[in-house]
Design an enzyme around this catalytic site. Structure first.
Site, PDB file in Angstrom:
ATOM      1  N   GLU A   1     -16.776   4.195   0.178  1.00 50.41           N
ATOM      2  CA  GLU A   1     -15.343   4.364  -0.107  1.00 50.41           C
ATOM      3  C   GLU A   1     -15.081   5.029  -1.472  1.00 50.41           C
ATOM      4  O   GLU A   1     -14.018   4.841  -2.054  1.00 50.41           O
ATOM      5  CB  GLU A   1     -14.634   3.003  -0.057  1.00 50.41           C
ATOM      6  CG  GLU A   1     -14.571   2.421   1.334  1.00 50.41           C
ATOM      7  CD  GLU A   1     -13.569   1.290   1.400  1.00 50.41           C
ATOM      8  OE1 GLU A   1     -12.476   1.500   1.953  1.00 50.41           O
ATOM      9  OE2 GLU A   1     -13.868   0.198   0.879  1.00 50.41           O
TER      10      GLU A   1
ATOM     11  N   HIS B   1     -11.479  -0.614  -6.975  1.00 47.92           N
ATOM     12  CA  HIS B   1     -11.175  -0.963  -5.585  1.00 47.92           C
ATOM     13  C   HIS B   1     -11.791  -2.328  -5.324  1.00 47.92           C
ATOM     14  O   HIS B   1     -12.964  -2.548  -5.636  1.00 47.92           O
ATOM     15  CB  HIS B   1     -11.758   0.065  -4.612  1.00 47.92           C
ATOM     16  CG  HIS B   1     -11.689  -0.386  -3.176  1.00 47.92           C
ATOM     17  ND1 HIS B   1     -10.494  -0.731  -2.576  1.00 47.92           N
ATOM     18  CD2 HIS B   1     -12.652  -0.571  -2.239  1.00 47.92           C
ATOM     19  CE1 HIS B   1     -10.737  -1.097  -1.318  1.00 47.92           C
ATOM     20  NE2 HIS B   1     -12.034  -1.018  -1.094  1.00 47.92           N
TER      21      HIS B   1
ATOM     22  N   HIS C   1     -11.497  -6.231  -2.727  1.00 47.85           N
ATOM     23  CA  HIS C   1     -11.038  -6.900  -1.509  1.00 47.85           C
ATOM     24  C   HIS C   1     -10.589  -8.329  -1.811  1.00 47.85           C
ATOM     25  O   HIS C   1     -10.859  -9.238  -1.029  1.00 47.85           O
ATOM     26  CB  HIS C   1     -12.171  -6.945  -0.472  1.00 47.85           C
ATOM     27  CG  HIS C   1     -12.750  -5.608  -0.109  1.00 47.85           C
ATOM     28  ND1 HIS C   1     -14.008  -5.460   0.411  1.00 47.85           N
ATOM     29  CD2 HIS C   1     -12.232  -4.363  -0.181  1.00 47.85           C
ATOM     30  CE1 HIS C   1     -14.254  -4.162   0.642  1.00 47.85           C
ATOM     31  NE2 HIS C   1     -13.187  -3.483   0.280  1.00 47.85           N
TER      32      HIS C   1
ATOM     33  N   HIS D   1      -7.055  -5.087   4.001  1.00 51.50           N
ATOM     34  CA  HIS D   1      -8.287  -4.567   3.395  1.00 51.50           C
ATOM     35  C   HIS D   1      -8.418  -4.980   1.935  1.00 51.50           C
ATOM     36  O   HIS D   1      -9.341  -5.717   1.580  1.00 51.50           O
ATOM     37  CB  HIS D   1      -8.264  -3.037   3.560  1.00 51.50           C
ATOM     38  CG  HIS D   1      -9.431  -2.315   2.975  1.00 51.50           C
ATOM     39  ND1 HIS D   1      -9.623  -0.966   3.143  1.00 51.50           N
ATOM     40  CD2 HIS D   1     -10.454  -2.734   2.209  1.00 51.50           C
ATOM     41  CE1 HIS D   1     -10.729  -0.595   2.519  1.00 51.50           C
ATOM     42  NE2 HIS D   1     -11.247  -1.644   1.945  1.00 51.50           N
TER      43      HIS D   1
HETATM   44 ZN   LIG Z   1     -12.865  -1.492   0.693  1.00 52.66          ZN
END
Ligand SMILES: [Zn+2]
Length: 237
Positions: A77, A96, A98, A166
């Site tokens: 990603e 990023h 989760h 997500h």
């Molecule tokens: Zn992710």
């Protein structure tokens, strides 16, 4: 501006801190714009942040293609980072993650809003990106530049964008800023859910958010927090 060695050292420390503070687990990542070339960025190879060291740090162009992979596997990603850093010249570091606490705010109509002063830095507006709106059924992952650019369109000029079902992307002008914002984003989500269970919630006003963003961002405030976070994560500040 930090030099390359300092930037890499801080990036490694940030990986360890984000793991220590529970922002990332086996997954999640942090990038930083290259200090000598604004069209490149630095990020670990595909490895859990708690385990990252300087030899894992790779260089990417704004298409998120590795410059010299040396056999190292990049994060799937990584396109989140390239797309944000390409579109937002004011942003120098991206996280990023989760974080589970954020998920309810991406799948309901309840906006995530700053509820306490330290979270003013997340900004008054936290948009939600739904990959399905443009791409239909997917693996929910940002695995190419089309996904990345669509995410950035929803981020706009805000600091944080939630990703439905997500996680999130967090942006800031420095590694220290993006780490602190990621930590307080998660705490805010937890406190907001607690408060909502108790009744009607009084959030920070737009003016309070603006004033707290200024208050929290000066280098001196970050230096104090950075020293604390590095000590907890047992890395050099
Ligand atoms: Zn992710």
């Amino acid at each position: 501006m930090d030099d390359l060695n300092t930037t890499i050292r801080k990036l490694v420390a940030a990986n360890r801190i984000l793991a220590m503070e529970g922002v990332v687990d086996a997954f999640g990542h942090i990038s930083v714009r290259h200090p000598d070339n604004p069209n490149r960025y630095l990020m670990s190879r595909s490895r859990s942040p708690e385990l990252v060291d300087a030899s894992d740090i790779m260089e990417f162009d704004m298409n998120s293609d590795p410059i010299d992979a040396k056999g190292r596997q990049p994060y799937l990603e990584r396109f989140i980072h390239g797309a944000v850093l390409h579109a937002r010249k004011d942003v120098h570091s991206v996280v990023h993650n989760h974080s589970y606490e954020l998920i309810p705010f991406g799948v309901t109509q309840v906006p995530l809003r700053p509820i306490f002063h330290s979270a003013g830095r997340i900004g008054a507006h936290v948009p939600v990106w739904d990959i399905r709106e443009k791409f239909g059924d997917t693996k929910m992952l940002v695995e190419n530049n089309d996904h990345g650019r669509d995410l950035v369109a929803t981020l706009g000029s805000d600091t944080v964008v939630l990703m439905r079902g997500h996680g999130c992307a967090v942006t800031a002008a420095s590694i220290e800023d993006v780490v602190l914002t990621s930590i307080y984003l998660r705490v805010n989500a937890r406190l907001q859910m607690d408060a909502m269970r108790m009744g009607e919630v009084t959030y920070l006003s737009a003016g309070e958010v603006a004033l707290n963003s200024q208050l929290n961002k000066p280098k001196v405030g970050n230096a104090r927090a950075w020293e604390y976070l590095c000590t907890r994560a047992r890395v050099d500040a």
